[in-house]
Design a protein around this motif. Structure first.
Motif, short mmCIF file in Angstrom:
data_model
loop_
_atom_site.label_atom_id
_atom_site.label_comp_id
_atom_site.label_asym_id
_atom_site.label_seq_id
_atom_site.Cartn_x
_atom_site.Cartn_y
_atom_site.Cartn_z
N GLU A 98 27.37 -18.68 18.55
CA GLU A 98 27.74 -17.55 19.38
C GLU A 98 28.33 -18.00 20.72
OE1 GLU A 98 27.60 -14.31 18.38
OE2 GLU A 98 27.03 -15.16 16.45
N THR B 269 31.94 -15.04 19.62
CA THR B 269 31.00 -13.97 19.34
C THR B 269 31.05 -13.57 17.87
OG1 THR B 269 32.66 -12.31 19.92
CG2 THR B 269 31.16 -13.06 21.67
N ASP B 270 29.90 -13.08 17.40
CA ASP B 270 29.78 -12.65 16.00
C ASP B 270 30.21 -13.76 15.04
OD1 ASP B 270 28.98 -10.75 14.18
OD2 ASP B 270 30.96 -9.82 14.02
N ASN B 271 29.71 -14.95 15.32
CA ASN B 271 30.12 -16.13 14.55
C ASN B 271 29.27 -16.29 13.28
OD1 ASN B 271 31.71 -18.34 14.02
ND2 ASN B 271 31.39 -19.27 16.04
N LYS C 259 25.41 -14.90 11.72
CA LYS C 259 25.39 -14.01 10.55
C LYS C 259 24.54 -14.60 9.42
CE LYS C 259 29.79 -11.57 11.07
NZ LYS C 259 29.19 -10.22 10.97
#
Length: 543
Positions: A95, A99-101, A105
């Protein structure tokens, strides 16, 4: 080529993953990967293939990661989650970089979709075998283990139903209805599919947790052995040997928890696979400790072929039982276990003589001598041995008179019952000399009876006090015949057991898996005044 690949030669990144070529945009990958971005800045992008090779990336997983970098939706599952985590970590897909890496996840998927499910956890642990080594610092394996143990503590049946022994009266486990994890159409993923390097430490941790009944752990270990050793024909012997030695370390020593059939099979396999001496002796100890619970069929597992080594193995097991047995449950002089073993050997001798025509005379005599030595001083009559001899002669009508006499030398005519004498006297298969000896038995019995009645009252009282179980002369003869085959100057086992202070053979065994001591307690008998030798330790080696 996938549709996310680029053809701009200046910004193109060429990577081969296990002979599969990938042509990717450097800038696109660098936006998600801190590692690639750093290599580009330092002009060392050629080191990327080495990084991927070190973490043993497979083409399918790398393709999935590359698609994520290009903005495509990726399908995470328990089959690929560990590999994706591994690649995402080593490529620095955190992150802090974007972002939203992918790493975030994948971690969220592991926590919310994999770990709450028994099946998904087992599958992820099995599928991520190689990648987990690269993530050792993150203790992912411990995370999987804790999740599985927690679920097994909740419902032990996830490990498999306990294997009940014939003399075991274990009540069936009934989970709380509110804790029921099973649906009618749902089947749990079996732990026995895990590689040994995960299975063994998992079972050790499950045992140490003390939250799972040991019967269920034993069931799982036995099923694991059946899959990878007993039922596996194509496996390399080295791999089987590794499993057998691990199983020996995992199994408890408590009597009756493990079926006799399983113990006999694993003992036989440990010898044929040339397992370590600790492993062979460990199984041998367990077998001898519950020998009285075995059946003739169980004992036959040790004697496939009836070779010299097979006969020696039977002798070692029986000798170990008699020399090391102690009653750990009560202090009574109940010797029923000795009677059971004596009858077991008689039934086994009969089974061998009746079922296997390949049983040679020498092997039959050797087994018969062991049986006769065991029954001496334990069984009042030797009718069982007579029936075995009769069947052996019946199935081998080609034997000469001298060979028949050799087979009959294991039979003590004076220990035949009245009915046995009547049948044997009419048996035309027996040698004439044996029949003559049997005909004299009733006369000898009458003479002995008359002599006893003539004796004085004091001698008569002494005679009544001497029973078949406490006859020291008979016990000494039995011990000399049985243990004398391997050990010199060893006295009566039953007599010693009844008169000496009972010390458990197992009290000095460290019940910690992976650390088994096979030394036994002093077994030399000192109860007879005629033997003043020092106590000796007896070690039974299973070669």
């Amino acid at each position: 080529m996938s549709d996310f690949e680029t053809r701009n030669s200046k910004s193109e990144l060429h990577i081969n993953v296990k002979d599969v070529a990938f042509h990717l945009s450097k800038e696109t990958i660098a936006k998600r990967s801190a590692t690639v971005s750093s290599l580009l800045e330092r002009n060392k992008i050629d080191e990327l293939p080495c990084i991927l090779r070190d973490i043993e990336t497979d083409p399918e997983t790398f393709k999935l990661v590359a698609k994520f970098c290009y903005g495509y939706k990726v399908n995470l599952s328990s089959d690929n989650i560990v590999s994706v985590l591994c690649i995402a970590y080593y490529l620095g897909m955190k992150e802090e970089h974007s972002t939203d890496n992918l790493l975030g996840k994948a971690s969220s998927f592991l926590e919310t979709r994999v770990l709450p499910s028994w099946n998904e956890t087992v599958n992820a642990l099995r599928s991520g075998d190689k990648s987990l080594d690269k993530l050792a610092d993150f203790e992912l394996v411990d995370l999987f283990f804790d999740s599985l143990i927690e679920k097994a503590s909740y419902d032990p049946r996830l490990l498999g139903e306990p294997i009940k022994n014939r003399e075991e009266t274990t009540s069936e486990y009934r989970p709380n209805p509110r804790r029921r994890l099973f649906d009618n159409d749902w089947k749990s993923e079996d732990l026995i599919t895990l590689p040994l390097r995960f299975y063994e430490p998992l079972m050790i941790r499950a045992t140490e947790s003390r939250s799972i009944p040991v019967e269920y752990i034993v069931s799982s270990v036995c099923n694991y052995t059946k899959k990878w050793v007993l039922d596996e024909e194509d496996s390399v012997s080295g791999k089987k040997r590794e499993v057998v030695e691990a199983v020996e370390r995992l199994l408890p020593h408590k009597r009756g928890l493990i079926s006799c059939e399983f113990l006999f099979k694993t003992l036989k396999h440990s010898i044929s696979l040339e397992a370590s001496s600790e492993c062979r002796n460990g199984f041998g100890i367990r077998v001898s400790k519950q020998l009285d619970m075995a059946t003739p069929t169980d004992l036959k597992i040790l004697t496939q072929g009836y070779g010299e080594k097979d006969i020696q193995l039977v002798r070692t097991v029986v000798t170990s039982f008699y020399s090391n047995y102690t009653n750990e449950e009560e202090d009574s002089e109940d010797v029923s276990v000795f009677v059971k073993v004596a009858k077991l050997l008689e039934e086994f001798l009969l089974l061998a003589a009746s079922e296997d025509t390949s049983l040679k005379l020498e092997a039959f005599v050797a087994l018969g001598e062991i049986t006769a030595a065991i029954s001496l001083g334990v069984l009042r009559y030797s009718d069982g041995i007579y029936r075995a001899v009769d069947v052996f002669l019946e199935r081998r009508g080609y034997l000469t008179e001298s060979e028949k006499m050799e087979a009959c030398k294991v039979l003590d005519c004076k220990k035949l019952s009245r009915q046995g004498c009547e049948e044997a006297a009419k048996n035309q298969r027996l040698p004439l000399r044996v029949v003559v000896q049997i005909l004299f038995v009733p006369q000898l019995q009458i003479r002995d009876t008359v002599a006893k009645e003539i004796k004085g009252g004091e001698e008569k009282v002494e005679e009544e006090e001497v029973t078949v179980w406490s006859d020291e002369d008979e016990m000494e003869k039995m011990s000399e015949k049985l243990l004398g085959m391997e050990i010199q100057d060893h006295e009566c086992v039953i007599h010693r057991w009844k008169k000496a202070k009972k010390v458990s053979v197992w009290s000095q065994v460290k019940r910690k898996f992976g650390c088994l001591t096979t030394s036994s307690s002093d077994d030399a008998c000192t109860c007879d005044a005629k033997n003043n030798n020092k106590k000796k330790k007896i070690h039974h080696l299973y070669k």
